[in-house]
Write an enzyme that holds these catalytic residues in place. Structure first.
Site, short mmCIF file in Angstrom:
data_model
loop_
_atom_site.label_atom_id
_atom_site.label_comp_id
_atom_site.label_asym_id
_atom_site.label_seq_id
_atom_site.Cartn_x
_atom_site.Cartn_y
_atom_site.Cartn_z
N GLY A 123 3.09 -2.37 8.19
CA GLY A 123 3.03 -3.11 9.42
C GLY A 123 4.16 -3.60 9.86
O GLY A 123 4.96 -4.49 9.18
N GLU A 129 -6.14 -6.37 3.52
CA GLU A 129 -6.19 -7.54 2.63
C GLU A 129 -7.27 -7.60 1.55
O GLU A 129 -7.88 -8.82 1.71
CB GLU A 129 -6.03 -8.80 3.54
CG GLU A 129 -4.94 -8.71 4.46
CD GLU A 129 -4.06 -10.08 4.59
OE1 GLU A 129 -4.18 -10.88 3.71
OE2 GLU A 129 -3.17 -10.32 5.18
N THR A 155 0.83 -1.15 -0.06
CA THR A 155 0.17 0.05 0.11
C THR A 155 0.81 1.14 0.20
O THR A 155 1.88 1.32 0.53
CB THR A 155 -0.92 -0.05 1.19
OG1 THR A 155 -1.66 -1.23 1.23
CG2 THR A 155 -2.03 1.15 1.25
C1 LIG Z 1 -3.81 -1.22 10.57
C2 LIG Z 1 -3.58 -1.34 9.02
C3 LIG Z 1 -2.52 -2.14 8.80
C4 LIG Z 1 -2.05 -2.50 7.25
N1 LIG Z 1 -0.98 -3.12 7.05
C5 LIG Z 1 -0.40 -3.14 5.85
C6 LIG Z 1 0.94 -3.94 5.57
O1 LIG Z 1 1.58 -4.32 6.41
N2 LIG Z 1 1.20 -3.69 4.07
C7 LIG Z 1 0.36 -3.14 3.11
O2 LIG Z 1 1.17 -3.19 2.21
N3 LIG Z 1 -0.87 -2.54 3.37
C8 LIG Z 1 -1.21 -2.53 4.79
N4 LIG Z 1 -2.46 -1.87 4.94
C9 LIG Z 1 -3.11 -1.43 3.96
C10 LIG Z 1 -4.49 -1.85 3.60
O3 LIG Z 1 -4.12 -3.19 3.00
C11 LIG Z 1 -5.24 -0.97 2.93
O4 LIG Z 1 -5.78 0.02 3.82
C12 LIG Z 1 -6.42 -1.68 1.98
O5 LIG Z 1 -6.00 -2.21 0.98
C13 LIG Z 1 -7.42 -0.39 1.57
O6 LIG Z 1 -6.83 0.31 0.79
P1 LIG Z 1 -6.82 2.03 0.95
O7 LIG Z 1 -6.82 2.14 2.51
O8 LIG Z 1 -6.19 2.63 0.23
O9 LIG Z 1 -8.62 2.16 0.71
P2 LIG Z 1 -8.91 2.67 -0.93
O10 LIG Z 1 -8.58 1.44 -1.78
O11 LIG Z 1 -8.65 4.13 -1.13
O12 LIG Z 1 -10.46 2.51 -0.60
C14 LIG Z 1 -11.36 3.60 0.23
C15 LIG Z 1 -12.64 3.49 0.04
O13 LIG Z 1 -13.18 3.65 -1.22
C16 LIG Z 1 -13.84 2.33 -1.62
N5 LIG Z 1 -13.28 2.09 -3.08
C17 LIG Z 1 -12.08 1.90 -3.59
N6 LIG Z 1 -12.43 1.59 -5.00
C18 LIG Z 1 -13.55 1.85 -5.10
C19 LIG Z 1 -14.22 1.25 -6.39
N7 LIG Z 1 -13.68 1.06 -7.77
N8 LIG Z 1 -15.30 1.26 -6.50
C20 LIG Z 1 -16.20 1.53 -5.17
N9 LIG Z 1 -15.65 1.88 -4.28
C21 LIG Z 1 -14.23 1.86 -4.23
C22 LIG Z 1 -13.48 1.36 -0.83
O14 LIG Z 1 -14.32 0.51 -0.75
C23 LIG Z 1 -13.28 2.29 0.55
O15 LIG Z 1 -14.18 1.99 1.17
C24 LIG Z 1 -2.94 -1.61 6.45
C25 LIG Z 1 -4.13 -0.97 6.70
C26 LIG Z 1 -4.40 -0.89 7.94
C27 LIG Z 1 -5.60 -0.04 8.33
#
Ligand SMILES: Cc1cc2nc3c(=O)[nH]c(=O)nc-3n(C[C@H](O)[C@H](O)[C@H](O)COP(=O)(O)OP(=O)(O)OC[C@H]3O[C@@H](n4cnc5c(N)ncnc54)[C@H](O)[C@@H]3O)c2cc1C
Ligand SMILES: Cc1cc2nc3c(=O)[nH]c(=O)nc-3n(C[C@H](O)[C@H](O)[C@H](O)COP(=O)(O)OP(=O)(O)OC[C@H]3O[C@@H](n4cnc5c(N)ncnc54)[C@H](O)[C@@H]3O)c2cc1C
Lengths: 524, 524
Positions: B188, B441, B149
């Site tokens: 993480g 995930e 991410t």
């Molecule tokens: C505590 C924590 C630990 C994490 N650890 C790791 C890690 O170790 N390594 C790592 O790589 N990542 C990590 N992550 C990241 C995590 O995998 C991402 O937060 C997750 O994949 C969602 O991506 P985003 O936050 O960018 O949300 P976005 O993709 O920006 O989505 C935001 C919102 O928009 C909606 N949305 C997005 N696209 C669409 C679409 N095309 N149509 C309709 N709705 C849509 C989604 O449903 C969501 O509600 C972690 C996250 C957290 C919170």
């Protein structure tokens, strides 16, 4: 390939905000009831945002004890306002405080809403003056807590077991915790900060029980804060949220208070131990309504706060290109599924806001009617009907609005993806703080049952041809027609009257179904 | 009048537990898949409960930094087991660790599941040995994090912007963060504890982009823990939950790594900068499935934990007398409305448990099929079908089970009244920790859409007479009959086969409706 620019978010927001299709100011005024109320709230917000005592950006990393200290600093600051502005103004200020610091709001709500509220609704005029002079308004020398719940009894208030024996010899009550289950539990402010408690205890005079009454019991020396003899207190410690308030437990061991510390507006105990009970028990419960009314407003405000964050984020956040040739990725707010996730919640939050204004009006009307009652008043029956309606309406709305807002907060969080999970974006504390609204001042399930009972009996009355006097159930009059009504045309739903009639039919059918299901359950 | 006795709770529980109408042990064995698995888990639980390192009663009052330290002490202890027991045993131990300390589980999940998982699925045999020798299993000299991410890209993995330029002159890749939005975010373990990161970056060779590949990038000196040149790291700080894991952000400024640090099982870059791409891109994503599979099991376990607390409490808690002559107040579990609140959730949690066992089986079968594939394999098509099914099934189940469990936790909390709000009763942290399962995930909304897409296309295939090969959608074969089927008799629903056929019809109608709604949306 990258289309990232450091200004893109700001540019996107500016574009979203430009040229709204309606007058935003006008809408805000509507939401807040009047322009003067809106202007007041803006003034209060500005004051809080510039006051270092209300600085909150570091709150996420403080310990429980640090948060509690901060609560007390803030209370000291607010004591300045409470003595210098009108009750109405201070209440508006408080409403905003809940958005800023729900623990603080609770600590003040316990003191002004519950403790002082108990005195206001239960004290004789003389008693009221007595406690006022002790400094309850300015929190000087007297800082209250509200001692209703016990370890073994919450919803079942009639089952409380703390006793208040009248000792005719010394003209005192003896407040006592007879067993572990009768320990006062959860009492907000008891752990560290309260000097006095409004204790709900079983009144016992000459061996006879008269049910639960309210007694003002001093807990601590207001100067040294040492516990008084016979008072045992412990800290309830870490909670899901609202750590700014110090919930505690209290055990009383033969604690003696003067007879006059029992609140005697309704039930009186004379010097000789004669007990005079009020003619109408139900009139004594009006005071419990204020908290629920405030919580409906709080649900509306909190839902709006959560949605302000998630809708703004949805406007600024871009993810995936819907069209390969587009310059930027799509704003997530432009995905129909994202709109479906958030927009109905926005509509609901706005509706809650108006509901809160209306409930506040009903509550004030009822309170005034109650206070104006004289013995043998011709308005007695109408007032009792009004009280019943206010009770069940506030119960149902408190349950419905707090449940829905708790869900709104978590849906808003999820709509912000990973960023919703960072404490600094507000949802974590908002959810944890808000969650207790579903439980206290009447557990939601219990309240929903009460509202249901009221509606089912109103429906039975309607079937029996008895006219509904409560404004809230007037739609049940002419029940046959209302149930049979059909929407004449799509245009009818473009008028307020048409929507009103539509809802009457929808609601009547819902109540009918509940009523029939309930009868079927009883038979089964 | 009081019926309180200090032993009542214990007596009530003993009575509830006496004479169960079924063999509890037998049921437990069923829930855990086999007696030997159950016995193993009991052994692991006993070990954890007696080990001071896993003492958890004080966890509620620790700061974020203290919790992180404790995570590391626990990891040190678990490193002992990981080197001395089988992978399968250690995975079972881990499954339980999540119930005890979800932050710890995550820190290990990032290392063993994601970081090592990326190596396992992406490394050539030589590369795999190389990293094994660095100490990845024992967390000695190598402790990994997973860098997918970025600030601006989460769900849209293809849009990641970190670059990996091949420098043919030095035979190195240059890992670089081109802009603020490309900062790795949420990683993480990055903030304090990781020595290496599996970085997802755009492979660029001779100016040409080949999409996102994985590179192992050293972050810190494994002895001094000093950041290596070109690595900037910050702490993401306080989160809603799981503070035991140190999420961080990472910026790379022209960081050079040997060519061999790119994982080259699928795509290869030769010494001369020739890029060899794999014949079947979709086969490279198998590794992402493990986390989702584990999360379905975790949802089942966590729901059971929450319900164990709330159902036990409901048995012991008494509130109101249903019958004035009863000796005690009614156990709240005996109120039909309370049963309706909790019992369907118990049934659901049990169903999730079996679902998790089944998904685990499917996942293992698919993984083995994938690993066994040879070039030109006759099983290729069947394996791809299986992979697709595993993908969509795990996506749908991860979303459904985590959403439902989050709700189960809060409903359980509310069923315990005020006591549910105390941190010490477990729900507060359980909810806050679990909530992120709906987001990471694969965000649940995105995953639900993926599962939906698979089902709608399977339905279209079924209408077109194409036979379903996936076990999960076999009920769509003979679609006309399945849709038209009616339940022959109430008794039919007492047989497994009858229930199976019933669900086939219910599911087929649901998919049909979704499919038709979707088509209607496309036309509108
Ligand atoms: C505590 C924590 C630990 C994490 N650890 C790791 C890690 O170790 N390594 C790592 O790589 N990542 C990590 N992550 C990241 C995590 O995998 C991402 O937060 C997750 O994949 C969602 O991506 P985003 O936050 O960018 O949300 P976005 O993709 O920006 O989505 C935001 C919102 O928009 C909606 N949305 C997005 N696209 C669409 C679409 N095309 N149509 C309709 N709705 C849509 C989604 O449903 C969501 O509600 C972690 C996250 C957290 C919170
Ligand atoms: C943070 C916090 C602060 C508080 N502050 C104060 C305070 O300052 N002063 C004070 O006096 N109290 C305070 N309370 C207590 C609060 O008012 C009670 O928790 C609340 O009234 C519910 O009572 P209970 O916890 O005993 O739940 P119970 O009444 O035991 O209910 C437990 C569960 O059983 C269900 N249930 C109960 N009876 C029935 C029935 N007849 N039919 C079906 N279901 C039933 C309920 O729905 C609930 O889910 C506080 C509580 C909290 C959490």
């Amino acid at each position: 390939m990258s289309t990232w620019t450091d200004n893109l978010t700001m540019e996107t927001m500016a574009k979203e905000r430009a040229n709204p299709p309606f007058d935003v100011r006008k809408m805000s005024i509507e939401h807040h009831g009047s322009e003067s109320d809106l202007v007041k709230k803006e003034k209060f917000m500005l004051e809080a945002s510039r006051d270092p005592v209300f600085y909150s950006a570091d709150i996420y990393d403080l310990t429980k004890d640090q948060i509690r200290e901060r609560t007390m600093q803030r209370i000291q600051r607010l004591a300045h306002y409470v003595t210098s502005e009108s009750v109405d103004d201070f209440q508006k200020r408080m409403e905003l405080m809940s958005l800023l610091d729900p623990g603080l709001w609770t600590r003040l709500g316990v003191h002004y809403g519950l403790f002082l509220g108990a005195i206001r609704s239960g004290a004789t005029p003389n008693q009221f003056s007595y406690w006022m002079e002790k400094g309850v308004i300015a929190c000087q020398g007297m800082f209250g807590c509200f001692g209703m719940t016990e370890l073994a009894h919450g919803s079942n208030v009639a089952g409380l077991e703390t006793t208040a024996h009248f000792d005719a010899q010394t003209d005192e009550f003896v407040i006592h915790t007879p067993n572990l289950g009768a320990t006062k539990w959860w009492i907000g402010g008891a752990a560290q900060t309260a000097t006095h408690c409004s204790v709900f205890a079983q009144l016992i005079v000459k061996g006879k029980r008269y049910g639960t009454k309210t007694f003002i019991v001093p807990l601590r020396d207001p100067k040294s804060f040492q516990l008084l003899p016979g008072i045992n207190i412990g800290d309830i410690g870490k909670k899901m949220g609202r750590d700014g308030i110090d919930n505690g437990y209290i055990q009383f061991t033969n604690v003696r208070i003067p007879r006059a510390y029992m609140l005697m507006k309704h039930t009186q105990v004379t010097r000789d131990g004669e007990v005079r009970e009020p003619p109408l028990q139900q009139l004594t419960y009006g005071a419990l309504l204020q908290g629920r009314t405030a919580m409906v407003a709080d649900a509306a405000n909190t839902a709006k706060k959560a949605l302000t964050i998630s809708v703004r984020y949805a406007a600024a956040r871009r993810q995936f290109k819907s069209d390969a040739k587009a310059q930027y990725e799509t704003q997530i707010l432009d995905y129909p599924i994202h709109q479906r996730r958030l927009m109905p919640l926005v509509a609901q939050a706005v509706a809650f806001g108006y509901t809160a204004l209306e409930l506040q009006r009903l509550f004030e009307e009822t309170s005034q009617a109650l206070e104006a009652l004289e013995p043998g008043d011709p308005n007695l029956e109408a007032t009792i009907e009004k009280l019943k309606e206010t009770h069940s309406t506030s119960a149902g709305l408190k349950a419905f609005c707090t449940w829905a807002t708790l869900e709104t907060i978590d849906r808003s969080r999820q709509a912000c993806g990973g960023h919703g999970y960072s404490s600094y974006n507000g949802f974590a504390n908002m959810h944890a703080d808000f969650a207790v609204h579903c439980t206290w001042e009447g557990d939601n399930t219990i309240l929903a049952l009460q509202a249901g009972r009221f509606l089912i009996s109103a429906y039975q009355d309607a079937l029996d041809g008895k006219e509904q006097v409560s404004a809230g159930t007037k739609y049940l009059n002419n029940i046959e027609q209302v149930l049979a009504a059909k929407c004449e045309s799509d245009e009818a739903l473009d008028t307020l009257d048409g929507i009103d009639r539509g809802w009457a039919t929808v609601a009547a059918h819902a109540v009918k179904k509940a009523s029939e299901d309930y009868q079927a359950c009883l038979k089964a």
